[in-house]
Write a protein that holds these residues in place. Structure first.
Motif, PDB file in Angstrom:
ATOM      1  N   UNK A  73       0.828  -1.213   0.000  1.00 52.97           N
ATOM      2  CA  UNK A  73       0.000   0.000   0.000  1.00 52.97           C
ATOM      3  C   UNK A  73       0.863   1.265   0.000  1.00 52.97           C
ATOM      4  N   UNK A  74       1.923   1.265   0.802  1.00 51.01           N
ATOM      5  CA  UNK A  74       2.816   2.433   0.824  1.00 51.01           C
ATOM      6  C   UNK A  74       3.526   2.566  -0.514  1.00 51.01           C
ATOM      7  N   UNK A  75       3.962   1.448  -1.078  1.00 48.62           N
ATOM      8  CA  UNK A  75       4.582   1.490  -2.416  1.00 48.62           C
ATOM      9  C   UNK A  75       3.651   2.139  -3.419  1.00 48.62           C
ATOM     10  N   UNK A  76       2.395   1.736  -3.414  1.00 50.36           N
ATOM     11  CA  UNK A  76       1.439   2.297  -4.369  1.00 50.36           C
ATOM     12  C   UNK A  76       1.204   3.785  -4.118  1.00 50.36           C
ATOM     13  N   UNK A  77       1.175   4.186  -2.840  1.00 52.78           N
ATOM     14  CA  UNK A  77       0.995   5.601  -2.501  1.00 52.78           C
ATOM     15  C   UNK A  77       2.180   6.419  -3.006  1.00 52.78           C
ATOM     16  N   UNK A  78       3.391   5.872  -2.870  1.00 54.71           N
ATOM     17  CA  UNK A  78       4.587   6.569  -3.365  1.00 54.71           C
ATOM     18  C   UNK A  78       4.522   6.720  -4.884  1.00 54.71           C
ATOM     19  N   UNK A  79       4.132   5.676  -5.564  1.00 54.04           N
ATOM     20  CA  UNK A  79       4.044   5.755  -7.030  1.00 54.04           C
ATOM     21  C   UNK A  79       2.950   6.732  -7.469  1.00 54.04           C
ATOM     22  N   UNK A  80       1.816   6.666  -6.803  1.00 53.71           N
ATOM     23  CA  UNK A  80       0.714   7.559  -7.170  1.00 53.71           C
ATOM     24  C   UNK A  80       1.065   9.024  -6.910  1.00 53.71           C
ATOM     25  N   UNK A  81       2.028   9.260  -6.017  1.00 53.75           N
ATOM     26  CA  UNK A  81       2.480  10.622  -5.765  1.00 53.75           C
ATOM     27  C   UNK A  81       3.398  11.131  -6.870  1.00 53.75           C
ATOM     28  N   UNK A  82       3.736  10.266  -7.828  1.00 55.04           N
ATOM     29  CA  UNK A  82       4.524  10.683  -8.976  1.00 55.04           C
ATOM     30  C   UNK A  82       5.914  10.109  -9.061  1.00 55.04           C
ATOM     31  N   UNK A  83       6.299   9.274  -8.099  1.00 60.18           N
ATOM     32  CA  UNK A  83       7.654   8.714  -8.122  1.00 60.18           C
ATOM     33  C   UNK A  83       7.645   7.405  -8.917  1.00 60.18           C
ATOM     34  N   UNK A  84       7.629   7.578 -10.228  1.00 58.33           N
ATOM     35  CA  UNK A  84       7.478   6.443 -11.152  1.00 58.33           C
ATOM     36  C   UNK A  84       8.680   6.266 -12.063  1.00 58.33           C
ATOM     37  N   UNK A  85       9.635   7.193 -12.019  1.00 58.63           N
ATOM     38  CA  UNK A  85      10.692   7.209 -13.030  1.00 58.63           C
ATOM     39  C   UNK A  85      12.023   6.679 -12.529  1.00 58.63           C
ATOM     40  N   UNK A  86      12.120   6.385 -11.251  1.00 61.75           N
ATOM     41  CA  UNK A  86      13.371   5.888 -10.669  1.00 61.75           C
ATOM     42  C   UNK A  86      13.065   4.653  -9.832  1.00 61.75           C
ATOM     43  N   UNK A  87      14.087   3.839  -9.527  1.00 63.90           N
ATOM     44  CA  UNK A  87      13.840   2.642  -8.710  1.00 63.90           C
ATOM     45  C   UNK A  87      13.325   2.990  -7.319  1.00 63.90           C
ATOM     46  N   UNK A  88      12.390   2.172  -6.846  1.00 64.32           N
ATOM     47  CA  UNK A  88      11.941   2.254  -5.458  1.00 64.32           C
ATOM     48  C   UNK A  88      12.649   1.158  -4.665  1.00 64.32           C
ATOM     49  N   UNK A  89      13.030   1.466  -3.434  1.00 60.33           N
ATOM     50  CA  UNK A  89      13.759   0.476  -2.649  1.00 60.33           C
ATOM     51  C   UNK A  89      13.210   0.436  -1.231  1.00 60.33           C
ATOM     52  N   UNK A  90      13.503  -0.652  -0.541  1.00 63.46           N
ATOM     53  CA  UNK A  90      13.178  -0.772   0.879  1.00 63.46           C
ATOM     54  C   UNK A  90      14.416  -1.240   1.615  1.00 63.46           C
ATOM     55  N   UNK A  91      14.635  -0.655   2.810  1.00 64.10           N
ATOM     56  CA  UNK A  91      15.821  -1.008   3.594  1.00 64.10           C
ATOM     57  C   UNK A  91      15.396  -1.753   4.847  1.00 64.10           C
ATOM     58  N   UNK A  92      16.298  -2.600   5.316  1.00 60.92           N
ATOM     59  CA  UNK A  92      16.045  -3.330   6.552  1.00 60.92           C
ATOM     60  C   UNK A  92      17.358  -3.919   7.034  1.00 60.92           C
ATOM     61  N   UNK A  93      17.285  -4.679   8.109  1.00 62.68           N
ATOM     62  CA  UNK A  93      18.475  -5.349   8.636  1.00 62.68           C
ATOM     63  C   UNK A  93      18.634  -6.700   7.940  1.00 62.68           C
ATOM     64  N   UNK A  94      19.826  -7.263   8.045  1.00 61.97           N
ATOM     65  CA  UNK A  94      20.084  -8.552   7.397  1.00 61.97           C
ATOM     66  C   UNK A  94      19.191  -9.645   7.965  1.00 61.97           C
ATOM     67  N   UNK A  95      18.757  -9.487   9.206  1.00 62.30           N
ATOM     68  CA  UNK A  95      17.917 -10.510   9.859  1.00 62.30           C
ATOM     69  C   UNK A  95      16.436 -10.350   9.537  1.00 62.30           C
TER      70      UNK A  95
END
Length: 778
Positions: free
Chosen positions: A198-220
Motif C-alpha cells: 500500500x505504501x509502495x502504491x501511494x509513493x508511485x501515485x504521488x509521482x515517483x514512477x521514473x526511478x527505482x523504489x527500494x526498501x531497507x532493513x536489517x540482514x535478519x
C-alpha cells in the motif's frame, strides 16, 4: 526613451528569471538496477551517499554542508522527508524556508550531487515520533504503520504533497533524484507485506514512477516484508562483518546490486548517558571493503547536525530521550567542521573516485565568535503566567487538549490525605514535578520507571499541581503510539482504598518562541521553581557559537525567535550549537525556560562544544553496591552451548516453564576471553512466538561497561541490533543477567543475537538458564 529603458529592463529581468528557473533542471539521466550493479545512463555506477538532513542544518548553511560532502568524495546525498515538520496541523503544509526540501535538492544538483530520497511516511532518525505527526494520536484507536484506514488516508495526502514538491526532480525528468525509499526498516516493526504494498502504491501515485523504489532493513529482517518489485538494501554499522551482512541477500537475489543503505558512522546521544563515538579506522576499513566488492553505501550520518527545538525523539524500551546535538560522531561535526574522521575517510575515497569525478578542496568552516557572560535580569515565573485554563473531569493526555509538544500542568483539589498515602500517576510521559499548595513534593522520571510518590498528611482542599514535560515521542517500534502528559489516571492509594482524582484544570505551555516571549517579565535574576528568563545582548560581529548551559537545570532556549534546543544538567551535552546565521549585529534576544531552576542565571558563548560531561544523579547500571547473585540450589531449565559466529540463534526448552523472572548465566566465551556480550535477546512463549519486551526491567547484571561506551544490560532489549550489553574488562566468567518480565508467562525458549562484528566478540559459548516466579535478587 524611458519606455525603451523600462522595456529593456523587463526583458533582461525575464531572461534572468528564465535562466534561473531552467538552470535548476539539467539534462535527464537514466538510473536503473542492473545485473549486480547500478546503471547510470547505461554505465556501472557505485552510489557513495552522504546522509544529512535539511531539518538539522540551517537553510543558510545547506550549500556549505553539501559542498563538504562533495569534498569528502561522495557523489550522492541521502535525505529523509519529515512528515511532522511539514504538516504540523492537519492539512496545513509548509515547504518554505527551512522546510524547502525541493530547494535543498536543487542545491545538491547545482553542486553535482544526486539525491536518494526517503519520504517515509515513517523515518525513525531519532526524530520526534519517527517523523509521524503528533495529531494522529488524537484518534484514540489509531494504529500507526498499519493498514488503518485513517493512517493510510493521511499518508496519501502527505505523500501527494511531497510528490508536488519533488516528483519533477527525478533524474529522468532533468532533476537529481535517483532512488526513492518505501517506508523504513519495517521488519523491525511488523510483518505485513500488504501494508508495504500500500505504501509502495501511494509513493508511485504521488509521482515517483521514473526511478527505482527500494526498501531497507536489517540482514535478519529484510525478507519479512520484501516485495518482488522493490530493490532490497541492508543497514548495518561500523565494524560489522560485511560478508555476513549480505550473505542472505546474495542467496535470495544473486543478481541484485548490493547496497548498505545505512552504514552507521557513529551513534546518537541520550540524556544521562555517555557521549557516543565510533572508531574512525574501523569505519574507513568497512567502507573500503564495500568499495572493493562494488557495494554501494550511504554513510549515516556524514553530517548529523542539530535537532533544533523540541524535535528530538526517544527510544523505548527502556524510555530514553535524545539530546539536541545530533553530532553522531560523524565525519562532519555538528557545526560543519572537517574532523580527523573526515580527513581519514576523504583520503580513502579519493582513491575510489568515479571516472571524471573531481573532488574539490575542503570548504572553510564558518567563523566562530565568543560571547561574554549574558546576565539574565528579567524573570517570569511559570506559575504566575498561566495560559487559558481548560476544564476536564478526567485526566487526559496532552493530545486531547490539542497540544503537540512542551509542558502541561494538571491541577486539582485533594481530599483529606493521610500520611503515607501513595500518589500514583499512570503514566508519566515524561518528566514530572509534583506540588502541594506550591510546595515541591518530588519529581518523577520516566527513564527510571518512576510513577508514584508517598505523600505527607495533607488537608482537604490542598491544591495538587502536576507539571509534566514531554521529552520527545518514541521514534521506534510500537511505542511510537506515545501520548504525552498523563496518559491514564491519577490515584490516591492506601492499604484499603483507591481513589481516582477528578475535576482537573489543565494549562498548556507549548514550545513556540512567541509563546515563550509573551510573559509578564519582572526585574530580577535567579528565582525558585520553573520560570522563563529573558535577556538581550549586543554583537559587533556574528559567527557560530556554543551556548554554555552548565549553570542551568532543565529546559529549552530560544534566540531571536529560533528554538535552539533542550538542555539538562545531567548531560552529556552541556552546550547548544548557535548558528551564526541566526544571530544579528546589534541587539539579540535570548529566552530560557528552566523547569528546575539555574544555579546561576547566565549564558556564555564558547568556541568549542561540550558534548561529553555527565552529571548523572545515580548510575544507570543494574547492580547495587555489594549486591551479588546466588544461584546455588537453583535448578536450570536449560543448559547447553551456543554456536560460534554471527547471526541469530534459537534455543528451545524441553517444555514451557512459567515464571516472571528470567536469568541467563554465561559460563564461558567462544573466543576464550573474559568478556560477555549480547546484542539482542527475545523470550519465546508457549507457541514459539516472541514475548513483548515493552515492560521489561533489568533486575541484575553482574557487570556492565560504561567507562568506554554505553554497554549497559538494557541494550539486550532496546530493539537496536548494533548496540549491546558488554561486561567490563577484567570481570571474568561466569556472567549473569536477570530480567524482570513484569508479569507471569509460559516461556518455551529464547532467541539470542551476538555482536555484529566479525568473529562476534564476547559471544557466549556455554550457558545455563533459570526461570522463577519469585525474584532472584531480593
Amino acid at each position: 526613451m524611458r519606455f525603451k529603458k523600462l522595456l529593456t529592463s523587463v526583458l533582461v529581468a525575464c531572461a534572468l528569471l528564465t535562466a534561473s528557473c531552467t538552470s535548476q533542471k539539467q539534462e535527464p539521466h537514466q538510473f536503473e538496477v542492473g545485473n549486480k550493479t547500478f546503471l547510470l545512463d547505461g554505465k556501472p555506477f557505485i552510489i557513495k551517499a552522504a546522509e544529512m538532513h535539511y531539518t538539522r542544518i540551517p537553510a543558510e548553511y545547506w550549500e556549505h554542508r553539501i559542498q563538504m560532502c562533495k569534498a569528502l568524495g561522495m557523489n550522492t546525498i541521502c535525505i529523509y522527508a519529515f512528515w511532522n515538520i511539514h504538516e504540523q496541523r492537519p492539512g496545513e503544509f509548509n515547504f518554505k524556508g527551512q522546510n524547502d526540501i525541493a530547494e535543498f535538492c536543487r542545491l545538491a544538483q547545482k553542486n553535482g550531487m544526486y539525491i536518494m530520497l526517503r519520504p517515509g511516511p515513517y523515518v525513525c532518525s531519532e526524530w520526534e515520533m519517527g517523523g509521524l505527526p503528533w495529531w494522529l494520536l488524537k484518534k484514540k484507536d489509531i494504529q500507526l504503520r498499519t493498514n488503518d484506514a485513517y493512517f493510510l488516508e493521511r499518508t496519501k495526502i502527505y505523500m501527494n504533497e511531497i510528490g508536488k514538491q519533488l516528483a519533477d526532480l527525478q533524474a529522468p525528468r532533468g532533476g537529481n533524484i535517483i532512488m526513492v525509499q518505501v517506508e523504513n526498516e519495517y521488519g523491525g516493526y511488523a510483518v505485513d507485506k500488504e501494508y508495504i504494498a500500500n505504501i509502495r502504491d501511494i509513493v508511485r501515485e504521488a509521482g515517483f514512477t521514473d526511478v527505482p523504489l527500494f526498501q531497507c532493513d536489517w540482514s535478519s529482517t529484510f525478507q519479512l516484508n520484501g516485495l518482488d518489485d522493490l530493490l532490497w538494501t541492508i543497514n548495518f554499522g561500523t565494524g560489522a562483518n560485511i560478508d555476513a551482512q549480505f550473505k542472505a541477500l546474495k542467496e535470495a537475489r544473486p543478481e541484485t546490486p548490493l547496497m548498505c543503505s545505512e552504514f552507521w558512522s557513529g551513534w546518537f546521544d541520550h540524556w544521562g548517558r555517555k557521549h557516543e563515538t565510533r572508531d574512525a579506522e574501523t569505519m574507513v576499513a568497512g567502507m573500503r571493503d564495500m568499495l572493493d566488492r562494488n557495494i554501494s553505501f550511504s554513510l549515516y550520518m556524514a553530517h548529523g547536525g542539530t535537532t533544533f527545538g523540541h524535535w528530538g525523539g526517544a527510544n523505548c524500551p527502556p524510555y530514553s530521550a535524545m539530546c539536541s546535538s545530533y553530532d553522531y560522531d560523524a565525519p562532519i561535526s555538528e557545526a560543519g567542521w572537517a574532523t580527523p574522521k573526515y580527513h581519514k575517510l576523504r583520503e580513502m575515497l579519493m582513491q575510489y573516485a568515479d571516472s571524471g569525478q573531481v573532488i574539490p578542496d575542503v570548504p572553510q568552516p564558518y567563523p566562530l565568535i565568543e560571547i561574554p557572560a549574558i546576565q539574565f535580569e528579567e524573570t517570569a515565573r511559570l506559575f504566575d503566567n498561566l495560559p487559558e485554563v481548560k476544564e476536564s473531569e478526567d485526566i487526559k493526555p496532552m493530545e486531547e487538549f490539542d497540544q503537540g509538544w512542551g509542558t502541561i500542568l494538571y491541577r486539582t483539589k485533594l481530599p483529606d490525605v493521610k500520611e503515607g498515602t501513595v500518589l500514583l500517576i499512570d503514566e508519566v510521559h515524561d518528566w514530572a514535578q509534583v506540588y502541594a499548595d506550591g510546595k515541591l513534593l518530588g519529581r518523577l522520571d520516566r527513564r527510571r520507571g518512576e510513577n508514584s510518590l508517598t505523600l505527607p498528611a495533607l488537608k482537604a482542599g490542598t491544591q495538587l499541581d502536576i507539571l509534566v514535560e514531554a521529552m520527545g515521542r518514541v521514534n521506534f517500534d510500537y511505542a511510537i503510539h506515545d501520548r504525552k502528559g498523563i496518559t491514564e489516571k491519577v490515584e490516591l492509594r492506601t492499604d484499603d482504598n483507591r481513589t481516582t482524582l477528578k475535576g482537573w484544570q489543565v494549562y498548556s505551555f507549548p514550545t513556540d518562541a512567541v509563546f515563550a516571549a509573551r510573559k509578564e517579565f519582572h526585574k530580577g535574576g535567579k528565582t525558585d521553581g520553573p520560570a522563563y528568563y529573558r535577556a538581550s545582548f549586543e554583537l559587533k560581529e556574528t559567527g557560530d557559537v556554543f551556548l554554555d548551559m552548565q549553570t542551568w537545570g532543565k529546559g529549552m532556549v530560544w534566540v531571536n525567535g529560533k528554538a535552539i534546543g533542550r538542555f539538562w544538567e545531567i548531560g552529556p551535552q552541556q552546550t547548544l550549537y548557535m548558528p551564526g546565521c541566526w544571530l544579528k549585529k546589534g541587539k539579540n534576544e535570548i529566552v530560557v525556560l528552566d523547569l528546575l531552576g539555574p544555579d546561576k542565571a547566565e549564558v556564555k558563548g564558547l568556541t568549542q562544544p561540550i558534548l561529553d560531561m555527565l552529571r548523572t544523579e545515580e548510575p544507570l547500571t543494574h547492580r547495587k553496591e555489594g549486591e551479588s547473585l546466588n544461584l546455588k540450589g537453583e535448578k536450570p531449565v536449560a543448559t547447553g552451548k551456543m554456536a560460534a559466529g554471527n547471526g541469530w540463534q534459537e534455543v528451545k526448552f524441553a517444555r514451557p516453564v512459567k515464571g516472571s523472572y528470567f536469568c541467563l548465566e554465561a559460563l564461558d566465551a567462544q573466543d576464550g576471553k573474559e568478556t560477555a556480550s549480547i546484542a539482542e535477546l527475545y523470550l519465546l512463549d508457549e507457541n514459539g512466538k516472541t514475548l513483548s519486551r515493552q515492560n521489561w526491567q533489568i533486575d541484575y547484571a553482574d557487570s556492565e561497561s560504561t567507562s568506554w561506551g554505553n554497554y549497559t544490560a538494557d541494550k539486550v532489549y532496546d530493539l537496536q541490533e548494533s548496540t549491546y550489553w558488554s561486561t567490563t574488562r577484567g570481570a571474568g566468567y561466569p556472567h549473569a543477567l536477570v530480567i524482570n518480565l513484569k508479569g507471569e508467562y509460559a516461556i518455551s525458549g529464547f532467541r539470542y543475537l551476538p555482536r555484529a562484528e566479525e568473529n562476534a566478540p564476547g559471544a557466549i559459548k556455554s550457558y545455563k538458564v533459570y526461570v522463577k516466579e519469585e525474584p532472584f535478587v531480593k
